[in-house]
Design an enzyme around this catalytic site. Structure first.
Site, PDB file in Angstrom:
ATOM      1  N   HIS A   1       8.327  58.561 -63.146  1.00 29.76           N
ATOM      2  CA  HIS A   1       8.691  57.142 -63.273  1.00 29.76           C
ATOM      3  C   HIS A   1       8.054  56.331 -62.150  1.00 29.76           C
ATOM      4  O   HIS A   1       7.610  56.877 -61.133  1.00 29.76           O
ATOM      5  CB  HIS A   1      10.213  56.970 -63.195  1.00 29.76           C
ATOM      6  CG  HIS A   1      10.770  57.271 -61.829  1.00 29.76           C
ATOM      7  ND1 HIS A   1      10.799  58.544 -61.303  1.00 29.76           N
ATOM      8  CD2 HIS A   1      11.284  56.459 -60.875  1.00 29.76           C
ATOM      9  CE1 HIS A   1      11.320  58.507 -60.095  1.00 29.76           C
ATOM     10  NE2 HIS A   1      11.614  57.250 -59.806  1.00 29.76           N
TER      11      HIS A   1
ATOM     12  N   ASP B   1       9.544  52.957 -59.825  1.00 30.64           N
ATOM     13  CA  ASP B   1      10.918  52.558 -59.519  1.00 30.64           C
ATOM     14  C   ASP B   1      11.324  51.275 -60.249  1.00 30.64           C
ATOM     15  O   ASP B   1      10.600  50.273 -60.232  1.00 30.64           O
ATOM     16  CB  ASP B   1      11.085  52.378 -57.999  1.00 30.64           C
ATOM     17  CG  ASP B   1      11.008  53.724 -57.278  1.00 30.64           C
ATOM     18  OD1 ASP B   1      11.538  54.707 -57.816  1.00 30.64           O
ATOM     19  OD2 ASP B   1      10.387  53.784 -56.201  1.00 30.64           O
TER      20      ASP B   1
ATOM     21  N   HIS C   1       6.043  58.787 -59.803  1.00 36.05           N
ATOM     22  CA  HIS C   1       6.434  59.927 -58.974  1.00 36.05           C
ATOM     23  C   HIS C   1       7.587  60.665 -59.638  1.00 36.05           C
ATOM     24  O   HIS C   1       8.280  60.131 -60.513  1.00 36.05           O
ATOM     25  CB  HIS C   1       6.810  59.474 -57.556  1.00 36.05           C
ATOM     26  CG  HIS C   1       7.907  58.463 -57.505  1.00 36.05           C
ATOM     27  ND1 HIS C   1       7.721  57.142 -57.844  1.00 36.05           N
ATOM     28  CD2 HIS C   1       9.215  58.577 -57.177  1.00 36.05           C
ATOM     29  CE1 HIS C   1       8.856  56.483 -57.717  1.00 36.05           C
ATOM     30  NE2 HIS C   1       9.785  57.331 -57.313  1.00 36.05           N
TER      31      HIS C   1
ATOM     32  N   ARG D   1      15.484  54.855 -48.484  1.00 35.51           N
ATOM     33  CA  ARG D   1      14.347  54.202 -49.132  1.00 35.51           C
ATOM     34  C   ARG D   1      14.506  52.700 -49.062  1.00 35.51           C
ATOM     35  O   ARG D   1      15.622  52.187 -49.241  1.00 35.51           O
ATOM     36  CB  ARG D   1      14.281  54.631 -50.609  1.00 35.51           C
ATOM     37  CG  ARG D   1      12.987  54.262 -51.292  1.00 35.51           C
ATOM     38  CD  ARG D   1      13.020  54.638 -52.772  1.00 35.51           C
ATOM     39  NE  ARG D   1      13.533  53.545 -53.568  1.00 35.51           N
ATOM     40  CZ  ARG D   1      13.854  53.638 -54.860  1.00 35.51           C
ATOM     41  NH1 ARG D   1      13.722  54.791 -55.499  1.00 35.51           N
ATOM     42  NH2 ARG D   1      14.307  52.597 -55.522  1.00 35.51           N
TER      43      ARG D   1
END
Ligand code: SIN
Length: 274
Positions: free
Chosen positions: A98, A100, A248, A263
């Site tokens: 995917h 994000d 990723h 993150r």
């Protein structure tokens, strides 16, 4: 820190960067060099970076305003998201290919992940170039995809997998959006495949069976090792990726050990059709 140096990871994607301290404010020259390398390689990897949530937040803001995740902030710091899995985890972030939060109308342009606790082995993250995946398709397939749009949604992910109730989400609901199947990167002008296994639900205007077959073909295509690199984390490693042209996938092959990080995600714009 020494002189800034970069080494490509695979021909398709990724560079290991040394000679920079991300915990300090970046001067314009260093920022420009990192930005150029990042546009070229799509994901940059750094080792031995001491970053508390405030420093990570500052680093993210150097690239633009921070995105607030649909599931909200953690650590009491706007834009800082906890990425964590341990022996009690029922699910974890990024278990399939995917980019994000493509369910947002204006999905984030970048994500920066600082990992502070990692398993002894495993927990790697895979990255794939959506430029390379698009460019490897035949001309007729590229022409078909260039004119299509796809629907992206999030309820099946956030409610189904993560058990998040609407009132626990950023806007009291689950974002959804329609984006081009192939998007033109706003900085490089290159075309990138822009459908993914976590958020894309269907291709607009196709029969359900046509949409399913085409998406399944594209996901198998995107998953080929020739478009990828793989990152082995150590404590205080950082990865910074471009969500507009890279996907990723994180591996949860380390149960019952713990993997934990923070993150930040940088706000982007509506993906552009080609
Ligand atoms: C994610 O941001 O999708 C998670 C990536 C990772 O945990 O390696």
């Amino acid at each position: 820190m020494g002189r800034l140096a970069m080494a490509p990871v695979t021909p398709a994607i990724g560079a290991e960067v040394s000679g920079v301290d991300l915990g300090r404010p970046l001067d314009d020259e260093t920022f420009g060099a990192l930005r150029d390398a990042w546009m070229d390689r799509l994901v940059l990897f750094f080792r031995d970076q001491t970053l508390d949530p405030a420093a990570l937040q500052r680093l993210g803001r150097r690239f633009g305003p921070l995105h607030v995740h649909p599931q909200g902030d953690v650590e009491g710091r706007e834009g800082v998201l906890r990425i964590h899995a341990d022996r009690d985890s029922k699910t974890y972030a990024g278990r399939r290919w995917h980019a994000d939060v493509t369910c947002d109308a204006e999905p984030p342009l970048a994500s920066i992940l600082h990992m502070h606790r990692v398993p002894e082995a495993g927990g790697d993250t895979l990255f794939a170039s959506m430029y390379a995946a698009y460019e490897a398709l035949s001309g007729p397939m590229r022409r078909l995809l260039d004119g299509l749009e796809a629907a992206h949604a999030s309820e099946h992910n956030y409610a189904g997998y993560h058990g998040t109730a609407p009132e626990e989400t950023r806007d009291g609901g689950y974002p959804a959006a329609v984006h081009p199947v192939v998007a033109r990167h706003p900085a490089t002008g290159r075309k990138a495949l822009y459908v993914n296994e976590i958020f894309t639900t269907h291709i607009v205007g196709l029969e359900p069976a046509e949409s399913r077959s085409l998406l399944d073909f594209l996901y198998a295509h995107i998953g080929q090792p020739r478009f990828q690199c793989r990152f082995r984390w150590r404590p205080d490693s950082v990865a910074m990726w471009d969500n507009r042209a890279a996907q990723h996938m994180a591996l949860f092959d380390y149960w019952p050990e713990t993997r934990s990080g923070h993150r930040v995600t940088v706000r982007g714009e509506r993906p552009r059709p080609v």
